[in-house]
Write a protein that holds these residues in place. Structure first.
Motif, PDB file in Angstrom:
ATOM      1  N   ALA A  70       0.902  -1.098   0.078  1.00 62.36           N
ATOM      2  CA  ALA A  70       0.067   0.096   0.100  1.00 62.36           C
ATOM      3  C   ALA A  70       0.959   1.326   0.184  1.00 62.36           C
ATOM      4  CB  ALA A  70      -0.974   0.126   1.115  1.00 62.36           C
ATOM      5  N   LYS A  71       0.305   2.378  -0.295  1.00 66.24           N
ATOM      6  CA  LYS A  71       0.923   3.753  -0.171  1.00 66.24           C
ATOM      7  C   LYS A  71       0.375   4.778   0.825  1.00 66.24           C
ATOM      8  CE  LYS A  71       2.241   3.821  -5.339  1.00 66.24           C
ATOM      9  NZ  LYS A  71       1.857   4.551  -6.550  1.00 66.24           N
ATOM     10  N   PHE A  72       1.323   5.504   1.330  1.00 66.20           N
ATOM     11  CA  PHE A  72       0.697   6.864   1.877  1.00 66.20           C
ATOM     12  C   PHE A  72       1.615   8.067   1.475  1.00 66.20           C
ATOM     13  CE2 PHE A  72       3.450   8.368   5.356  1.00 66.20           C
ATOM     14  CZ  PHE A  72       4.453   7.549   5.568  1.00 66.20           C
ATOM     15  N   SER A  73       0.957   8.967   1.707  1.00 64.08           N
ATOM     16  CA  SER A  73       1.483  10.346   1.307  1.00 64.08           C
ATOM     17  C   SER A  73       1.412  11.444   2.193  1.00 64.08           C
ATOM     18  CB  SER A  73       1.123  10.936  -0.142  1.00 64.08           C
ATOM     19  OG  SER A  73       1.580  12.049  -0.363  1.00 64.08           O
ATOM     20  N   LEU A  74       2.432  12.441   2.441  1.00 66.18           N
ATOM     21  CA  LEU A  74       2.164  13.385   3.555  1.00 66.18           C
ATOM     22  C   LEU A  74       1.929  14.807   2.719  1.00 66.18           C
ATOM     23  CD1 LEU A  74       5.150  12.266   5.650  1.00 66.18           C
ATOM     24  CD2 LEU A  74       2.890  12.385   6.636  1.00 66.18           C
ATOM     25  N   PHE A  75       1.225  15.608   3.180  1.00 62.56           N
ATOM     26  CA  PHE A  75       1.070  16.858   2.317  1.00 62.56           C
ATOM     27  C   PHE A  75       0.895  18.272   3.239  1.00 62.56           C
ATOM     28  CE2 PHE A  75      -3.659  17.387   2.328  1.00 62.56           C
ATOM     29  CZ  PHE A  75      -3.961  16.174   2.566  1.00 62.56           C
ATOM     30  N   ASN A  76       0.932  19.289   2.603  1.00 64.46           N
ATOM     31  CA  ASN A  76       0.926  20.416   3.659  1.00 64.46           C
ATOM     32  C   ASN A  76       1.697  20.614   4.660  1.00 64.46           C
ATOM     33  OD1 ASN A  76      -1.179  21.603   2.000  1.00 64.46           O
ATOM     34  ND2 ASN A  76      -2.916  20.979   3.110  1.00 64.46           N
ATOM     35  N   ALA A 111      16.603  13.541   8.245  1.00 61.77           N
ATOM     36  CA  ALA A 111      16.532  12.378   8.443  1.00 61.77           C
ATOM     37  C   ALA A 111      16.506  11.715   7.193  1.00 61.77           C
ATOM     38  CB  ALA A 111      15.193  11.871   9.452  1.00 61.77           C
ATOM     39  N   LYS A 112      16.539  12.218   5.993  1.00 63.08           N
ATOM     40  CA  LYS A 112      16.672  11.761   4.664  1.00 63.08           C
ATOM     41  C   LYS A 112      15.179  11.000   4.347  1.00 63.08           C
ATOM     42  CE  LYS A 112      21.596  11.974   4.136  1.00 63.08           C
ATOM     43  NZ  LYS A 112      21.620  13.278   4.090  1.00 63.08           N
ATOM     44  N   LEU A 113      14.191  11.270   5.004  1.00 66.89           N
ATOM     45  CA  LEU A 113      12.990  10.657   4.737  1.00 66.89           C
ATOM     46  C   LEU A 113      12.373  11.145   3.566  1.00 66.89           C
ATOM     47  CD1 LEU A 113      11.733  10.009   8.521  1.00 66.89           C
ATOM     48  CD2 LEU A 113      12.179   8.321   6.858  1.00 66.89           C
ATOM     49  N   ASN A 114      12.523  12.276   3.283  1.00 70.21           N
ATOM     50  CA  ASN A 114      11.929  12.965   1.860  1.00 70.21           C
ATOM     51  C   ASN A 114      12.455  12.095   0.693  1.00 70.21           C
ATOM     52  OD1 ASN A 114      14.860  13.872   2.396  1.00 70.21           O
ATOM     53  ND2 ASN A 114      14.442  15.476   0.702  1.00 70.21           N
ATOM     54  N   SER A 115      13.575  11.054   0.977  1.00 70.30           N
ATOM     55  CA  SER A 115      13.871  10.233  -0.299  1.00 70.30           C
ATOM     56  C   SER A 115      13.091   9.103  -0.280  1.00 70.30           C
ATOM     57  CB  SER A 115      15.452   9.780  -0.094  1.00 70.30           C
ATOM     58  OG  SER A 115      15.574   9.091   0.798  1.00 70.30           O
ATOM     59  N   ILE A 116      12.565   8.839   0.739  1.00 69.43           N
ATOM     60  CA  ILE A 116      11.665   7.346   0.521  1.00 69.43           C
ATOM     61  C   ILE A 116      10.061   7.736   0.657  1.00 69.43           C
ATOM     62  CG2 ILE A 116      13.287   5.732   1.166  1.00 69.43           C
ATOM     63  CD1 ILE A 116      12.376   5.800   4.008  1.00 69.43           C
ATOM     64  N   PHE A 117       9.648   8.692   1.512  1.00 70.25           N
ATOM     65  CA  PHE A 117       8.347   9.181   1.523  1.00 70.25           C
ATOM     66  C   PHE A 117       7.749   9.781   0.395  1.00 70.25           C
ATOM     67  CE2 PHE A 117       8.414   9.346   6.674  1.00 70.25           C
ATOM     68  CZ  PHE A 117       8.706   7.916   6.663  1.00 70.25           C
TER      69      PHE A 117
END
Lengths: 142, 112
Positions: free
Chosen positions: B74-80, B92-98
């Motif tokens: 499944a997929k999730f996305s964060l916004f705003n 944390a370099k999470l922008n590369s996987i999230f």
């Protein structure tokens, strides 16, 4: 120069009010919005570590936070009176993290310019964080 | 922290958060996310417009969600995200996987 001291008990619900009080205390010139945010993250991470590791989530421990806001730097001291933190046992996180947890100290190192632990007190740990003002953007690595 | 969960017409679960996401509030969010994971929600979007503070405890909650959703495809996305909140994900370099989107529309494209 201004110096303020905050005292909280080791309960997680005290973290948000502390963050808000610190934001108010540090709202002066010399720090960008992002730098101020980084300082707030660092102090809350330090207090979270005290709650979790020094006091083992017991709610009646004391944490003193001293904010020394100088012309060229902010010096923050976070003092608890619980179990001493053994730095050698805290591994560096892999990035991006594959497992939850382990980022707290990394954030403190990244968002501030100096980090020092003093475990020579009879009880507990004193963490000193220093953030210099009017400097280039945050470094990427500690 | 206030947690509002709704499902839109495209079968996407949209979660709007309000307040700080720290060591105090993250267990509640984790509990709500666990329920969605148990029901194998296929697409989750998380609105952080009203979240002014996220630290390592908040990030750990999202890492856990990412790992579990990846496990069942499944997929999730964060916004705003505000600039300050986005900075902790970047460090944390999470922008590369999230899947981090600027807007709700972009988040919807990411999970679709």
């Amino acid at each position: 120069m201004s110096r303020r001291t905050f005292l909280i008990e080791s309960r997680t619900e005290n973290l948000e009010p502390l963050r808000k009080d610190l934001a108010q205390a540090l709202g002066g010139p010399g720090l960008s919005e992002k730098e101020l945010y980084g300082i707030l993250v660092s102090v809350v991470e330090a207090c979270t570590n005290s709650i979790r590791h020094a006091y083992g989530n017991a709610p009646d421990g004391k944490i003193h936070i001293t904010v020394d806001d100088r012309k060229d730097r902010v010096i923050l001291k976070i003092r608890d009176y619980g179990k001493k933190i053994d730095l050698a046992k805290i591994p560096s996180p892999t990035l991006p993290p594959v497992n939850p947890g382990g980022l707290g100290i990394y954030f403190m190192k990244t968002f501030t310019d100096e980090l020092k632990y003093n475990t020579r007190h009879a009880r507990g740990t004193e963490l000193t964080l220093v953030k210099y003002k009017n400097r280039s953007p945050n470094k990427e690595e500690p | 922290m206030k947690i509002q969960i709704k499902k839109n017409e495209q079968n996407v679960t949209v979660i709007a958060l309000q307040g700080d996401l720290d060591f105090h509030s993250s267990p509640n969010l984790r509990k709500e996310l666990e329920k969605l994971i148990e029901s194998q929600a296929p697409k989750i979007m998380i609105d952080l417009a009203k979240v002014e503070y996220v630290d390592s405890s908040g990030l750990a909650t999202f890492v856990e969600l990412y790992q579990k959703m990846k496990h069942y495809g499944a997929k999730f996305s964060l916004f705003n995200l505000s600039e300050s909140v986005q900075s902790v994900f970047e460090i944390a370099k999470l922008n590369s996987i999230f899947l981090i989107a600027k807007t709700e529309e972009e988040a919807l494209r990411f999970v679709s």
